[in-house]
Each structure stands twice: as C-alpha cells, then as structure tokens.
Write an enzyme that holds these catalytic residues in place. Structure first.
Site, PDB file in Angstrom:
ATOM      1  N   SER A 135       0.869  -1.170   0.000  1.00 55.15           N
ATOM      2  CA  SER A 135       0.000   0.000   0.000  1.00 55.15           C
ATOM      3  C   SER A 135       0.909   1.224   0.000  1.00 55.15           C
ATOM      4  CB  SER A 135      -0.858  -0.046   1.267  1.00 55.15           C
ATOM      5  OG  SER A 135      -1.646   1.101   1.355  1.00 55.15           O
ATOM      6  N   LYS A 161      -1.039  -1.013  -4.462  1.00 54.12           N
ATOM      7  CA  LYS A 161      -2.248  -0.249  -4.128  1.00 54.12           C
ATOM      8  C   LYS A 161      -1.807   1.163  -3.806  1.00 54.12           C
ATOM      9  CE  LYS A 161      -4.601  -0.314   0.230  1.00 54.12           C
ATOM     10  NZ  LYS A 161      -5.352  -1.162   1.181  1.00 54.12           N
ATOM     11  N   LYS A 163      -3.112   5.013  -2.313  1.00 58.73           N
ATOM     12  CA  LYS A 163      -4.150   5.751  -1.607  1.00 58.73           C
ATOM     13  C   LYS A 163      -4.558   6.932  -2.487  1.00 58.73           C
ATOM     14  CE  LYS A 163      -4.051   3.486   2.395  1.00 58.73           C
ATOM     15  NZ  LYS A 163      -5.223   2.805   2.965  1.00 58.73           N
ATOM     16  N   ASP A 188      -7.259   2.797  -3.034  1.00 64.71           N
ATOM     17  CA  ASP A 188      -7.992   2.775  -1.764  1.00 64.71           C
ATOM     18  C   ASP A 188      -8.296   4.220  -1.374  1.00 64.71           C
ATOM     19  OD1 ASP A 188      -9.049   2.335   0.738  1.00 64.71           O
ATOM     20  OD2 ASP A 188      -7.220   1.507   1.626  1.00 64.71           O
ATOM     21  N   GLU A 213     -11.098   0.264  -3.525  1.00 68.63           N
ATOM     22  CA  GLU A 213     -11.362  -0.088  -2.126  1.00 68.63           C
ATOM     23  C   GLU A 213     -12.037   1.065  -1.384  1.00 68.63           C
ATOM     24  OE1 GLU A 213      -7.833  -1.450  -0.122  1.00 68.63           O
ATOM     25  OE2 GLU A 213      -8.834  -1.575   1.814  1.00 68.63           O
ATOM     26  N   ASP A 238     -13.691  -2.395   3.092  1.00 68.51           N
ATOM     27  CA  ASP A 238     -12.758  -2.489   4.217  1.00 68.51           C
ATOM     28  C   ASP A 238     -13.483  -1.915   5.440  1.00 68.51           C
ATOM     29  OD1 ASP A 238     -10.779  -1.962   6.124  1.00 68.51           O
ATOM     30  OD2 ASP A 238      -9.370  -1.014   4.767  1.00 68.51           O
ATOM     31  N   LYS A 262      -9.509  -7.612   7.870  1.00 69.21           N
ATOM     32  CA  LYS A 262      -8.487  -7.243   8.854  1.00 69.21           C
ATOM     33  C   LYS A 262      -8.927  -7.862  10.165  1.00 69.21           C
ATOM     34  CE  LYS A 262      -7.164  -2.913   6.663  1.00 69.21           C
ATOM     35  NZ  LYS A 262      -7.442  -1.471   6.595  1.00 69.21           N
ATOM     36  N   GLY A 290      -3.650  -4.193   5.834  1.00 67.72           N
ATOM     37  CA  GLY A 290      -2.650  -3.849   6.848  1.00 67.72           C
ATOM     38  C   GLY A 290      -3.043  -2.583   7.590  1.00 67.72           C
TER      39      GLY A 290
HETATM   40 MG    MG Z   1      -8.318   0.099   3.182  1.00 67.72          MG
END
Ligand code: MG
Length: 369
Positions: A135, A161, A163, A188, A213, A238, A262, A290
């Site tokens: 990420s 991934k 952000k 995400d 996400e 998530d 998670k 994570g």
């Molecule tokens: Mg997430």
C-alpha cells in the site's frame, strides 16, 4: 484454559517513511500490545487501533480503556476450552472490535504455543507462503509516486495499491498506468468520496484497476450497493465490514465483490475466519489488509492469510518497509517473487524481542486475577 493475567503496554515506533491516506498523515505509531498469560503460556496480541479515530472510531487510548475496564473483567477467572470461545465471552461489550481482537488474538497465539502448533495450522490455514502486495501512501508529486512504486516493484511485490483522495485520484492512476501498463494496480479511498462523486470513480475504470477499495462512507453500506451497480470494476469493502452480519449483508445486497479482511477490525481471528468462510461459500475472494502493524500484528496477519480463500495478494509486507528495527525475531521478509514464507514455529512463529519492546515501552500495566 484460563487467562491468569494480561500485561497491557504502549510502545512508540517512528515509521521510516510517513504514511498518508485520505484522512491523515502518520509519522509515529502508538501501538498497544497485550501479553496474555494463559495457564503459564504467554501469547501476544497487537492492537490495530490508530492514534486518532480517523479510520474507525477506536484509538490506542480507547482500546486501553476498554481492555482494562471492561474486557479484562469479563475474562478474569473464566474457564474456557479454546480461543475460539473468547469472542462469545466478550459479547457484552458492543463494538470495540480492535480492543477485543488484541486479547483474542493473544489467546490464539497462546493456545497454539500450548499445542506446539503454528497458529496458522490451528486456524486451518493451507498455504506455506503468501502473496505480498504493498500500500503506497499519497505522495507530494507524481514523480515521487512513480519512484516509490518502482522501488516496490523492484523489491518483488505482486500488487500495488495507492491511496487516493478527491483531487489526487485520476491523474496519479493515469500516470502509473502509463509507466507500468501491466502491473496489478488498485486504489484505496478510505471513505473519501460521496455518492454524487460516482462519475469520477467511473473515470477510474479506464485504467483497468483490480478493484476500488472503500470509496464511500465508512458505514455507508447502501451507498456501495448503489455504486457497485454503476461500476464494472469490483468494489472492495474495508471500513464498512466490522461483523459477520455486515459481511453477509454486503454479499447479499451486492455492495462489493471483494472483502479486505483485517483481523483487528472484526474483533479477532474467530470472526475473521467466519467472514472468510462466508465469502468462500459465496464465491467472493478476500485478502488481508494492513494497519501499519509492528511485527506481532504482522505475524498474526501472515497466519490469517494462509486460509484458502485469501486468493488475492494482501498488504502484508516486509518489516523493513516500515521500521528501522522490528519487534520480532526474525523480521518479516519478502522474497524477490513477492512472497512471504509462513513460519513453522509454534504460535505466531516469530519471537517477540522483549528487550526491544521494553525499550520502546512508554507505559505498562499488569492486570491479574
Ligand atoms: Mg483500506
């Protein structure tokens, strides 16, 4: 089995590189660790709550409070036959999944150690190595982002991934696709968009992402139902999924096509495994997210990721991506093929470095029978 006592401690660890999401920038982690003494065997758990309530409602501070004042009194003096029963014992505490997951996972570790089994085997895991993705946080410039992704690809990570947030979304994705046309790429948003933003999310479909996400509100399940109907790209949830019931609702309503599990967000391994099974029965793939964990949380994530329906690369990456020095021995390493070998030792399979943990501790409290 009985928990004879628990030690709560807070450690502080500076991240090697600050991590920025749509909500905040983290530079130093405040991590709550639990050591549970289960009939003389120590199990370790790590709380995934953040320093602020910007990912979910819990924080390091609320988790400490709830563990000390409410969870420990429910556990104290109670007999049970396996870690799988702990979740039900904590039913009187509503929410606070991250606090519950800390002690619940520590008891799973202790039970596996007592049985001299790796935790992943006790959980029913099947894989001896797991696929690792990364990420990448929001960067100051597109050039910096490209360089960061290049470094991760060279290290072998199987999936990238990034952000995103409003204003930093389509352009970074466009740029990465230009530079790296064939990589497994996803975004995400950590709940940064609202339902009227759907045309912008639709634009992201031009860049063949694996998934988008958690684009909408952290508790907006219905908004995602509506959005998924408008998008061909799978939505992965998530923040929205805290319970088995929410996972079932998401599946039945069509709010997503993938779930990021998670362990801490859902209250421990027991519920994580139930959500895994539910997704598997419904043909929905899952992966393990994570939370900027130190080694103990990372080790629990590795164990969970061995369950058969974790078919997509997770965000479980090498210790050295985050920390100058981790709190476990050996550290988590990722092979040039982007995989992590699952440990064969008992419990989480990594040894907590107690001396280092002591040195990082800023407060500590023993609660005993
Ligand atoms: Mg997430």
């Amino acid at each position: 089995m009985r928990v004879r006592g628990i030690t709560l401690r807070e450690i502080r660890m500076p991240l090697l590189v600050p991590f920025e999401t749509s909500m905040e920038r983290t530079t130093v982690r405040r991590i709550l660790l639990v050591e549970a003494n289960v009939d003389g065997t120590t199990g370790w758990g790590e709380c995934v709550a953040g320093e602020t309530p910007s990912y979910g409602p819990e924080t390091t501070e609320t988790a400490w409070h709830v563990l000390r004042e409410f969870i420990w009194p429910l556990m104290k003096g109670k007999e049970f036959s396996s870690a799988a029963e702990v979740w039900a014992m904590l039913e009187r505490v509503r929410g606070h999944e991250m606090a519950k997951g800390t002690i619940e996972s520590a008891i799973w570790d202790a039970e596996a150690r007592q049985k001299n089994l790796p935790l992943w085997r006790l959980l029913g895991g099947k894989r001896e190595e797991i696929a690792s993705g990364v990420s990448v946080g929001i960067k100051a410039s597109l050039e910096e982002l490209v360089r960061a992704v290049q470094v991760e690809l060279e290290a072998g990570y199987q999936r990238i991934k990034i952000k995103i947030k409003p204003g930093i979304d389509v352009e970074p994705v466009r740029r990465l696709r230009k530079e790296f046309p064939n990589i497994k790429l996803m975004v995400d948003a950590n709940s940064a968009y609202r339902r009227p933003d759907w045309p912008l999310l639709k634009e992201l479909e031009n860049f063949y992402l694996m998934m988008i996400e958690q684009p909408l509100g952290w508790d907006d399940l219905y908004g995602h139902v509506d959005l998924q109907k408008k998008l061909e790209t799978p939505i992965c949830l998530d923040e929205c999924i805290h319970t088995e019931e929410q996972a079932l609702a998401a599946i039945e309503l069509g709010a997503c096509r993938i779930i990021n599990i998670k362990m801490g967000r859902v209250g421990g391994h027991t519920v994580a495994r139930r959500i895994h099974d539910l997704c598997e029965m419904n043909g929905m793939p899952v992966w393990c997210g994570g939370m900027l964990e130190a080694g103990i949380g990372r080790a629990h994530n590795i164990a969970l990721s061995t369950l058969p329906n974790f078919t997509l690369p997770g965000d479980v990456a090498a210790s050295k991506r985050y920390w100058a020095e981790d709190i476990i021995e050996p550290e988590v390493v990722v092979s040039p093929r982007g995989t992590i070998a699952v440990p064969s030792g008992a419990g989480i399979g990594f040894t907590p470095r107690v001396g280092r943990i002591e040195a990082l501790t800023v407060r500590k409290e023993l609660l005993s029978e």
